[in-house]
Design an enzyme around this catalytic site. Structure first.
Site, PDB file in Angstrom:
ATOM      1  N   LYS A   1       8.968  74.910  69.099  1.00 13.42           N
ATOM      2  CA  LYS A   1       7.862  73.986  69.364  1.00 13.42           C
ATOM      3  C   LYS A   1       8.333  73.058  70.472  1.00 13.42           C
ATOM      4  CE  LYS A   1       5.322  70.054  67.770  1.00 13.42           C
ATOM      5  NZ  LYS A   1       5.175  69.017  66.741  1.00 13.42           N
TER       6      LYS A   1
ATOM      7  N   GLY B   1       1.892  60.831  64.128  1.00 11.25           N
ATOM      8  CA  GLY B   1       2.116  59.924  63.006  1.00 11.25           C
ATOM      9  C   GLY B   1       1.114  58.794  62.887  1.00 11.25           C
TER      10      GLY B   1
ATOM     11  N   ALA C   1      -0.616  66.697  65.328  1.00 13.25           N
ATOM     12  CA  ALA C   1      -0.411  65.264  65.522  1.00 13.25           C
ATOM     13  C   ALA C   1      -1.643  64.417  65.205  1.00 13.25           C
ATOM     14  CB  ALA C   1       0.073  64.930  66.926  1.00 13.25           C
ATOM     15  N   GLY C   2      -1.399  63.391  64.432  1.00 11.03           N
ATOM     16  CA  GLY C   2      -2.431  62.396  64.160  1.00 11.03           C
ATOM     17  C   GLY C   2      -3.376  62.762  63.026  1.00 11.03           C
TER      18      GLY C   2
ATOM     19  N   ASN D   1       2.553  66.607  59.230  1.00 11.03           N
ATOM     20  CA  ASN D   1       3.836  66.168  58.680  1.00 11.03           C
ATOM     21  C   ASN D   1       3.705  64.813  58.003  1.00 11.03           C
ATOM     22  OD1 ASN D   1       6.462  65.423  58.091  1.00 11.03           O
ATOM     23  ND2 ASN D   1       7.284  65.910  60.067  1.00 11.03           N
ATOM     24  N   THR D   2       3.536  63.759  58.827  1.00  9.67           N
ATOM     25  CA  THR D   2       3.550  62.387  58.320  1.00  9.67           C
ATOM     26  C   THR D   2       2.599  62.167  57.148  1.00  9.67           C
ATOM     27  OG1 THR D   2       4.147  61.565  60.507  1.00  9.67           O
ATOM     28  CG2 THR D   2       3.179  59.971  58.985  1.00  9.67           C
TER      29      THR D   2
END
Lengths: 256, 70
Positions: free
Chosen positions: A97, A158, A184-185, A206-207
């Site tokens: 990635k 995040g 992301a986000g 993830n986050t």
């Protein structure tokens, strides 16, 4: 549901999961299992000589998950290529990635350095999944170079803001000839469902999972949202209209 | 005295203590379990080559591991 194919490899799950920020390796392992994900990302860092903990890899079942090393921390193409080569030497895996984020405040990807790194890595035989801003032209340029996917962001890493880039993502989905992984986000399952409903091939989270009060339950929620969004997309959702469209018959009212 | 720069920190060794190979250095530093891959003066060293990779005075060594990341 259709299967997801990236670089000739087929996956049942359309949810990719990151391994950062979990409170313990056990919570991470349980949450990963709950997502049913098949691709998980990891990062490379210097060993802390004074506190040499076991590495994250030992807590990831490599028979079950395809490891996707990222180049996080790279601020230039050169650093990203170096990290990619290290990751390949460590794992024997060609997948990377690619992320180049020179600005630590918003962590937005540098398009020029990303393109340069992608060109080198594709030539060296890497399967490249580049993290990019939601830029349809850049997405096409990367796919033309031979990247395996494009990974446009929904909002900053995040940040949990969801699909701030929706209009551009729709253009990327419409035009892309490689899988589009929205990354992301994505802070809530509804964000993931929205990305899948507009035709993204997959999402990466993830986050939002790792930092939830109950990461394992949240992992399940994201899994279901990914599946629900994909099913809706495959079922052909109807367009929104400005005025009402009665769902009950408009004839035969009592007293007519 | 000999020295190695390990992850940005200068480490000094007497001639007897100087590790002969990368594997010996990791053992001395008690980091064998966590190192996934290494670099010596910019050249990548795979784990299977740690034991036969000889070290020399003044080298720059990077010891790298995997951590959680998105």
């Amino acid at each position: 549901m259709d299967k997801l194919t990236i670089a000739g490899k087929t996956f049942d799950s359309r949810l990719l999961v990151g391994t950062g920020k979990f409170t313990s390796p056990q919570v991470m392992a349980d949450a990963l299992a709950a997502t049913d994900a098949e691709i998980v990302t990891v990062a490379l860092r210097r060993v802390d000589i004074d506190d040499a903990n076991d590495d994250t890899l030992s807590h990831i079942d490599r028979d079950r998950f395809l490891l996707l090393p990222n180049t996080s921390g790279a601020r230039s193409a050169e650093e990203a290529v170096r990290l990619s080569r290290l990751a390949r030497a460590a794992t024997g895996i060609d997948w990377v990635k690619l992320e180049v984020t020179p600005d630590p405040y918003y962590l937005l990807p540098d398009p020029i350095e990303t393109l340069k790194a992608a060109e080198t890595l594709v030539k060296e035989g890497f399967i490249v999944l580049p993290y990019i801003n939601a830029d349809p032209i850049l997405a096409r340029r990367l796919a033309d170079l031979g990247t395996a996917t494009v990974m446009p962001l929904g909002s900053p890493i995040g940040s949990n803001q969801g699909l701030k880039t929706r209009a551009a993502l729709e253009i990327i989905v419409e035009q892309s000839n490689v899988p589009v992984v929205v990354d992301a986000g994505l802070g809530l399952p509804s964000h993931v469902a929205e990305a899948m409903e507009i035709g993204a091939d997959a999402v990466l989270v993830n986050t939002a999972i790792a930092t939830a009060a109950d990461p394992v339950e949240m992992a399940r929620a994201f899994k279901l949202a990914t599946e629900a969004g994909r099913m809706a997309y495959e079922s052909g959702p109807r367009a929104a209209t400005r005025s009402a469209e009665a769902s009950s018959p408009l004839t035969g009212f009592l007293g007519d | 005295m000999k020295s190695l720069n390990v992850n940005g920190v200068e480490r000094r060794f007497s001639d007897e203590e100087m590790p002969a190979t990368l594997a010996e250095l990791l053992k001395q530093l008690d980091t064998e379990a966590s190192v996934a891959v290494a670099e010596i003066d910019g050249r990548i060293v795979r784990p299977e080559d740690f034991a036969r990779t000889e070290l020399a005075d003044g080298q720059m060594i990077e010891l790298v591991r995997f951590v959680g990341g998105g």
